[in-house]
Design a protein around this motif. Structure first.
Motif, mmCIF file in Angstrom:
data_model
loop_
_atom_site.group_PDB
_atom_site.id
_atom_site.type_symbol
_atom_site.label_atom_id
_atom_site.label_comp_id
_atom_site.label_asym_id
_atom_site.label_seq_id
_atom_site.Cartn_x
_atom_site.Cartn_y
_atom_site.Cartn_z
ATOM 1 N N TRP A 1 -0.343 -4.285 -9.138
ATOM 2 C CA TRP A 1 -1.324 -5.185 -8.514
ATOM 3 C C TRP A 1 -1.935 -4.576 -7.253
ATOM 4 C CZ3 TRP A 1 -0.896 -7.792 -3.696
ATOM 5 C CH2 TRP A 1 0.327 -7.631 -3.036
ATOM 6 N N ARG A 2 -1.254 -3.552 -6.687
ATOM 7 C CA ARG A 2 -1.781 -2.830 -5.524
ATOM 8 C C ARG A 2 -1.242 -1.402 -5.610
ATOM 9 N NH1 ARG A 2 2.125 -4.449 -0.318
ATOM 10 N NH2 ARG A 2 3.993 -3.571 -1.280
ATOM 11 N N PRO A 3 -1.803 -0.441 -4.867
ATOM 12 C CA PRO A 3 -1.220 0.903 -4.899
ATOM 13 C C PRO A 3 0.264 0.809 -4.547
ATOM 14 C CG PRO A 3 -3.302 0.919 -3.697
ATOM 15 C CD PRO A 3 -2.985 -0.527 -3.990
ATOM 16 N N PRO A 4 1.129 1.470 -5.311
ATOM 17 C CA PRO A 4 2.564 1.318 -5.084
ATOM 18 C C PRO A 4 2.978 1.701 -3.668
ATOM 19 C CG PRO A 4 2.177 2.358 -7.197
ATOM 20 C CD PRO A 4 0.843 2.257 -6.517
ATOM 21 N N SER A 5 4.038 1.042 -3.193
ATOM 22 C CA SER A 5 4.626 1.376 -1.897
ATOM 23 C C SER A 5 5.175 2.795 -1.933
ATOM 24 C CB SER A 5 5.754 0.393 -1.582
ATOM 25 O OG SER A 5 6.572 0.892 -0.538
ATOM 26 N N LEU A 6 4.950 3.542 -0.857
ATOM 27 C CA LEU A 6 5.460 4.914 -0.785
ATOM 28 C C LEU A 6 6.966 4.948 -0.590
ATOM 29 C CD1 LEU A 6 2.769 6.587 1.505
ATOM 30 C CD2 LEU A 6 2.850 6.433 -0.997
ATOM 31 N N LEU A 7 7.542 3.828 -0.168
ATOM 32 C CA LEU A 7 8.990 3.775 0.057
ATOM 33 C C LEU A 7 9.701 3.071 -1.085
ATOM 34 C CD1 LEU A 7 7.810 3.087 3.373
ATOM 35 C CD2 LEU A 7 10.065 4.143 3.456
ATOM 36 N N LEU A 8 9.334 1.816 -1.269
ATOM 37 C CA LEU A 8 10.052 0.945 -2.192
ATOM 38 C C LEU A 8 9.874 1.380 -3.641
ATOM 39 C CD1 LEU A 8 11.560 -1.870 -2.353
ATOM 40 C CD2 LEU A 8 9.322 -2.819 -2.920
ATOM 41 N N GLU A 9 8.637 1.781 -3.961
ATOM 42 C CA GLU A 9 8.297 2.035 -5.362
ATOM 43 C C GLU A 9 8.110 3.529 -5.612
ATOM 44 O OE1 GLU A 9 6.143 -2.324 -5.901
ATOM 45 O OE2 GLU A 9 5.110 -0.715 -4.846
ATOM 46 N N MET B 1 3.136 -13.587 -1.676
ATOM 47 C CA MET B 1 2.467 -13.065 -2.865
ATOM 48 C C MET B 1 3.157 -11.778 -3.355
ATOM 49 S SD MET B 1 -1.594 -12.429 -2.799
ATOM 50 C CE MET B 1 -1.556 -10.777 -2.101
ATOM 51 N N ALA B 2 3.454 -10.885 -2.411
ATOM 52 C CA ALA B 2 4.067 -9.603 -2.783
ATOM 53 C C ALA B 2 5.449 -9.813 -3.410
ATOM 54 C CB ALA B 2 4.175 -8.698 -1.555
ATOM 55 N N PHE B 3 6.211 -10.748 -2.868
ATOM 56 C CA PHE B 3 7.548 -10.976 -3.421
ATOM 57 C C PHE B 3 7.476 -11.751 -4.739
ATOM 58 C CE2 PHE B 3 8.956 -9.646 0.800
ATOM 59 C CZ PHE B 3 10.058 -8.877 0.464
ATOM 60 N N ASN B 4 6.485 -12.593 -4.913
ATOM 61 C CA ASN B 4 6.291 -13.213 -6.229
ATOM 62 C C ASN B 4 5.934 -12.174 -7.280
ATOM 63 O OD1 ASN B 4 6.842 -15.984 -6.066
ATOM 64 N ND2 ASN B 4 4.844 -16.410 -5.115
ATOM 65 N N ALA B 5 5.199 -11.151 -6.857
ATOM 66 C CA ALA B 5 4.673 -10.160 -7.816
ATOM 67 C C ALA B 5 5.778 -9.317 -8.467
ATOM 68 C CB ALA B 5 3.654 -9.250 -7.122
ATOM 69 N N PHE B 6 6.990 -9.332 -7.916
ATOM 70 C CA PHE B 6 8.088 -8.603 -8.567
ATOM 71 C C PHE B 6 8.603 -9.345 -9.806
ATOM 72 C CE2 PHE B 6 8.780 -7.202 -4.028
ATOM 73 C CZ PHE B 6 8.337 -5.903 -4.223
ATOM 74 N N GLY B 7 8.274 -10.607 -9.910
ATOM 75 C CA GLY B 7 8.768 -11.395 -11.038
ATOM 76 C C GLY B 7 7.783 -11.402 -12.192
ATOM 77 N N ARG C 1 1.556 -0.596 5.840
ATOM 78 C CA ARG C 1 1.539 -1.723 4.905
ATOM 79 C C ARG C 1 2.951 -2.162 4.516
ATOM 80 N NH1 ARG C 1 -0.394 -1.111 -1.241
ATOM 81 N NH2 ARG C 1 1.818 -0.509 -1.263
ATOM 82 N N SER C 2 3.872 -1.204 4.381
ATOM 83 C CA SER C 2 5.259 -1.570 4.068
ATOM 84 C C SER C 2 5.852 -2.465 5.149
ATOM 85 C CB SER C 2 6.133 -0.314 3.912
ATOM 86 O OG SER C 2 5.862 0.310 2.678
ATOM 87 N N LEU C 3 5.572 -2.143 6.415
ATOM 88 C CA LEU C 3 6.072 -2.997 7.510
ATOM 89 C C LEU C 3 5.544 -4.411 7.372
ATOM 90 C CD1 LEU C 3 5.644 -0.979 10.833
ATOM 91 C CD2 LEU C 3 7.755 -1.463 9.596
ATOM 92 N N LEU C 4 4.252 -4.506 7.076
ATOM 93 C CA LEU C 4 3.616 -5.825 7.022
ATOM 94 C C LEU C 4 4.037 -6.605 5.784
ATOM 95 C CD1 LEU C 4 0.022 -4.976 8.289
ATOM 96 C CD2 LEU C 4 2.060 -5.634 9.582
ATOM 97 N N THR C 5 4.413 -5.891 4.722
ATOM 98 C CA THR C 5 4.820 -6.567 3.496
ATOM 99 C C THR C 5 6.277 -7.006 3.562
ATOM 100 O OG1 THR C 5 3.420 -4.989 2.319
ATOM 101 C CG2 THR C 5 4.804 -6.401 0.990
ATOM 102 N N ALA C 6 7.114 -6.130 4.046
ATOM 103 C CA ALA C 6 8.563 -6.355 3.941
ATOM 104 C C ALA C 6 9.163 -6.915 5.214
ATOM 105 C CB ALA C 6 9.256 -5.039 3.576
ATOM 106 N N GLY C 7 8.383 -6.980 6.293
ATOM 107 C CA GLY C 7 8.976 -7.271 7.593
ATOM 108 C C GLY C 7 8.854 -8.694 8.100
ATOM 109 N N THR D 1 16.653 -10.515 -5.883
ATOM 110 C CA THR D 1 16.610 -9.603 -7.038
ATOM 111 C C THR D 1 15.713 -8.398 -6.791
ATOM 112 O OG1 THR D 1 14.813 -10.997 -7.879
ATOM 113 C CG2 THR D 1 16.964 -11.304 -8.892
ATOM 114 N N PHE D 2 16.034 -7.318 -7.418
ATOM 115 C CA PHE D 2 15.099 -6.216 -7.633
ATOM 116 C C PHE D 2 15.407 -5.608 -8.989
ATOM 117 C CE2 PHE D 2 14.145 -5.615 -2.922
ATOM 118 C CZ PHE D 2 12.795 -5.861 -3.059
ATOM 119 N N PHE D 3 14.428 -4.930 -9.557
ATOM 120 C CA PHE D 3 14.620 -4.226 -10.826
ATOM 121 C C PHE D 3 14.700 -2.719 -10.573
ATOM 122 C CE2 PHE D 3 12.599 -8.173 -12.079
ATOM 123 C CZ PHE D 3 13.019 -8.453 -13.373
#
Ligand code: OVM
Length: 407
Positions: free
Chosen positions: A84-92, A175-181, A238-244, A292-294
């Motif tokens: 849904w967005r360019p993948p995270s450089l850390l998480l993904e 939204m970002a955390f919903n998108a993992f499901g 962006r990772s800070l703003l998404t996960a923090g 959860t995470f996959f």
């Protein structure tokens, strides 16, 4: 972890949907059933394998070679579906691509780098607690007034965000955390905001949008030093703003809920305020704000006798592992006297939460201010959850706080 067909068995199956409202609201019964069914359970609805026991979840988290993140850590497989967005450089991402961004962020968010924030965060926490105690006859919503208000007061400033549009942070994270499901009604409900929220977040990641002395500026400085490319820098911001933001809001809410429902543990914290940090980790174990995470299997992997086929998704139930009775004594008890270290609420291994020291500092400063000022905190109504595919999140924690006579 090699394939040996003679020792492999077909796993038990379940047609349960871990992302259905009833399980998001009360995950424990399903978690117990999945742990008891076996070390690996095939979820027929999504055709994925689920790990619900501590042992297998931990083993998967530390084995990035077999359990990759680069195909996404949600249900969607990025090899087959457009993210849904360019993948995270850390998480993904997996090593080696993962490692430079991780190193940069680890340094910026390491305890010594956070030292200068403590004094001002303490002052904000004290002011905030004083305000809720005087303003509302000691009754207030601890979710909005403390768990949400405090991170939003300190974290965006620490990143170096401008003043406008900060109310986009929580909806973006949601939204970002919903998108993992799966693409269920929770995802559909926010679909109309994806473009708008993403545009705002992406704009804040630009160097010009950030102050000169925050985490964001330091990420850009790492690009100046050649530790990152200039293309990578905004994605790391962006990772800070998404996960923090949402993570700390719901982690603090979990902690406040724990204390409001365990008065003896609040009493213990007041006697021994140095327990504030362990209290937060125990709340993270007990509630697991990130449920959860996959991962994706990089080969046919034999997990405790079940072959998980290459290229398929594996659901790790962190919240279940954190309450596995084979790992924890009396796992459903919120208990400041236990040692919660080893919990997987922040993950484990190379992707373990890089912001955990920031989260702990927020929790420590807020809890300390509260413990100095409040004798007792109790629920005055129903604690209400907000449903999210990944976060164990909250909508309301109505409480009464009894100001202490000694402050
Ligand atoms: C990221 C990230 C990292 C951890 C959790 C997360 C939305 C996002 O790097 O964007 O959840």
């Amino acid at each position: 972890m090699t394939t040996s067909p003679e020792t492999s068995v077909a796993p038990p199956t379940s047609d349960a949907d871990p992302f259905a409202a009833e399980h998001l609201e009360h995950p424990e019964p399903l978690h117990r059933a999945l742990r008891e069914a076996g070390p690996v359970v095939h979820l027929t609805r999504y055709d994925v394998h689920a790990l619900a026991r501590y042992r297998e979840v931990h083993a998967a988290l530390v084995d990035w070679q077999h359990f990759q993140s680069g195909a996404g850590v949600g249900l969607a497989n990025f090899h087959h579906e457009q993210p849904w967005r360019p993948p995270s450089l850390l998480l993904e991402a997996d090593p080696p691509r993962h490692d430079a961004p991780r190193r940069v962020l680890r340094e910026i968010l390491a305890p010594p780098a956070l030292h200068r924030l403590r004094t001002s965060w303490q002052a904000v926490a004290e002011e905030l607690v004083d305000t809720v105690l005087t303003g509302r006859g000691e009754e207030f919503d601890a979710f909005t007034e403390l768990a949400t208000a405090f991170p939003l007061r300190v974290f965006p400033d620490a990143v170096g965000l401008g003043p406008d549009g900060r109310d986009n942070l929580l909806p973006y994270g949601n939204m970002a955390f919903n998108a993992f499901g799966p693409r269920n009604h929770l995802v559909e409900a926010d679909a109309h905001r994806v473009a708008e929220l993403s545009a705002w977040v992406n704009a804040q990641c630009r160097r010009e949008a950030l102050s000169e002395d925050g985490f964001g500026a330091r990420i850009w400085a790492a690009a100046d030093h050649g530790d990152l490319t200039y293309e990578q820098a905004p994605l790391v911001v962006r990772s800070l703003l998404t996960a923090g933001v949402d993570t700390t809001v719901h982690g603090l809410a979990a902690t406040l809920y724990a204390f409001a429902t365990h008065p003896d543990q609040w009493e213990l914290l007041r006697e021994r305020p140095e327990l504030a940090r362990v209290a937060f980790d125990e709340a993270v174990r007990w509630q697991s704000p990130v449920q959860t995470f996959f991962r994706t299997a990089t080969a046919d992997i034999n997990v405790s006798g079940t072959i998980i086929p290459e290229g398929t998704k594996i659901l790790m139930l962190l919240g279940s592992a954190n309450r596995d009775p084979d790992r924890w004594d009396d796992p459903d008890r919120f208990d400041l006297t236990r040692d919660p270290s080893g919990h997987v609420g922040f993950g484990m291994g190379i992707h373990q939460c890089v912001g955990q020291h920031v989260a702990r500092l927020e929790a420590e400063t807020l809890l300390t201010a509260l413990a100095q000022r409040v004798d007792r905190i109790e629920l005055t109504g129903t604690a209400r959850r907000h449903l999210n595919n990944t976060l164990r999140s909250w909508a309301s924690l109505p409480v009464r706080a009894h100001p202490s006579s000694r402050s």
